[in-house]
Write a protein that holds these residues in place. Sequence first.
Motif, mmCIF file in Angstrom:
data_model
loop_
_atom_site.group_PDB
_atom_site.id
_atom_site.type_symbol
_atom_site.label_atom_id
_atom_site.label_comp_id
_atom_site.label_asym_id
_atom_site.label_seq_id
_atom_site.Cartn_x
_atom_site.Cartn_y
_atom_site.Cartn_z
ATOM 1 N N CYS A 97 20.697 -27.410 -67.227
ATOM 2 C CA CYS A 97 21.420 -28.456 -66.329
ATOM 3 C C CYS A 97 23.226 -27.565 -66.508
ATOM 4 O O CYS A 97 23.390 -27.866 -65.429
ATOM 5 C CB CYS A 97 21.203 -29.710 -67.060
ATOM 6 S SG CYS A 97 19.564 -30.082 -65.935
ATOM 7 N N ALA A 98 23.875 -27.647 -67.264
ATOM 8 C CA ALA A 98 25.211 -27.678 -67.430
ATOM 9 C C ALA A 98 25.572 -26.012 -66.988
ATOM 10 O O ALA A 98 26.606 -26.012 -66.112
ATOM 11 C CB ALA A 98 25.991 -27.717 -68.411
ATOM 12 N N ASP A 102 25.945 -27.724 -63.211
ATOM 13 C CA ASP A 102 27.193 -27.901 -63.043
ATOM 14 C C ASP A 102 28.357 -27.127 -62.804
ATOM 15 O O ASP A 102 29.180 -26.834 -62.266
ATOM 16 C CB ASP A 102 27.479 -28.684 -64.471
ATOM 17 C CG ASP A 102 27.279 -29.566 -65.023
ATOM 18 O OD1 ASP A 102 26.121 -30.723 -64.282
ATOM 19 O OD2 ASP A 102 26.391 -30.444 -66.091
ATOM 20 N N ARG A 103 28.050 -25.967 -63.320
ATOM 21 C CA ARG A 103 29.002 -25.505 -63.155
ATOM 22 C C ARG A 103 28.507 -24.189 -62.200
ATOM 23 O O ARG A 103 29.375 -23.424 -61.531
ATOM 24 C CB ARG A 103 28.747 -23.354 -64.638
ATOM 25 C CG ARG A 103 29.421 -24.920 -65.832
ATOM 26 C CD ARG A 103 29.521 -23.815 -66.878
ATOM 27 N NE ARG A 103 30.838 -23.417 -66.794
ATOM 28 C CZ ARG A 103 31.382 -22.012 -67.118
ATOM 29 N NH1 ARG A 103 30.716 -21.952 -68.402
ATOM 30 N NH2 ARG A 103 32.348 -21.724 -67.023
ATOM 31 N N GLU A 106 26.563 -27.183 -57.982
ATOM 32 C CA GLU A 106 27.801 -28.588 -57.654
ATOM 33 C C GLU A 106 28.906 -27.832 -57.465
ATOM 34 O O GLU A 106 29.042 -28.490 -56.111
ATOM 35 C CB GLU A 106 28.427 -29.673 -58.571
ATOM 36 C CG GLU A 106 26.467 -30.261 -59.411
ATOM 37 C CD GLU A 106 26.102 -31.335 -58.169
ATOM 38 O OE1 GLU A 106 27.134 -31.569 -57.311
ATOM 39 O OE2 GLU A 106 24.852 -31.755 -58.204
ATOM 40 N N ASP A 164 16.930 -34.397 -64.921
ATOM 41 C CA ASP A 164 17.829 -34.862 -64.335
ATOM 42 C C ASP A 164 18.169 -35.377 -63.277
ATOM 43 O O ASP A 164 17.200 -35.696 -61.617
ATOM 44 C CB ASP A 164 18.655 -33.479 -64.134
ATOM 45 C CG ASP A 164 19.712 -33.466 -64.377
ATOM 46 O OD1 ASP A 164 20.751 -33.309 -63.599
ATOM 47 O OD2 ASP A 164 21.114 -33.171 -64.869
#
Length: 214
Positions: A97-98, A102-103, A106, A164
């Motif tokens: 997910c990160a 996130d990276r 998004e 998530d």
Amino acid sequence: MTLGDAYRRVGRDALEFRVTKVARALSVSEARVAVSVAQLGLAARLWSVALGSAALFGRVPDLAPERLHWNPDASAPDDLFLAMGPSDLPADAETLCALVLDRHLEPLSAALRARHRISAPLLRGNAGSALAGAAREISRWARGAHRPDVATRARLLTAELFEDPRLATTGTRTGSAFRRTSCCLYYRAPGGGLCGDCCFGRPPQHSSPPAASG
């Protein structure tokens, strides 16, 4: 150019180049249709590499935007390549997910929405659809390769990833099937039709907007 450069709009505007290329390929005048299809394609590539590596090897390459180079004029699999160097990361849902959401997805969504009128829920729906599609393809490969362990890891990881909040509301999962709560707009391309996980049962009626619409 790295994807990090593309998100920050460093140098040539690679994202806009890609959107224009997709619009020409689909013969669409609505920019948001090309934006959606371009973002969906990149999301599918990122999820496939991350989830596939996690399920098959138990590790994930470090797909940091600064290390992942992108040629917006190329097609898969030649559009992405990873810089040399240490790249192993844990293959757990939090790391994926990160790394992907996130990276990449998004900042990609933010960069596209700064240029075009397109909703965040639609782009997140694309992220969910791309993840579900990657999971199905990995499971299909695993069955053909007689690797039930890979299929199991992909299934469990995918279930965790969909917990998530950014993915949980993007659709309904039933086994490997996925039904979106949003539409990617592909039906608005000439001859586009509906995708297999579309929220619609039939293509909505629509009129063609002016070319400047976004």
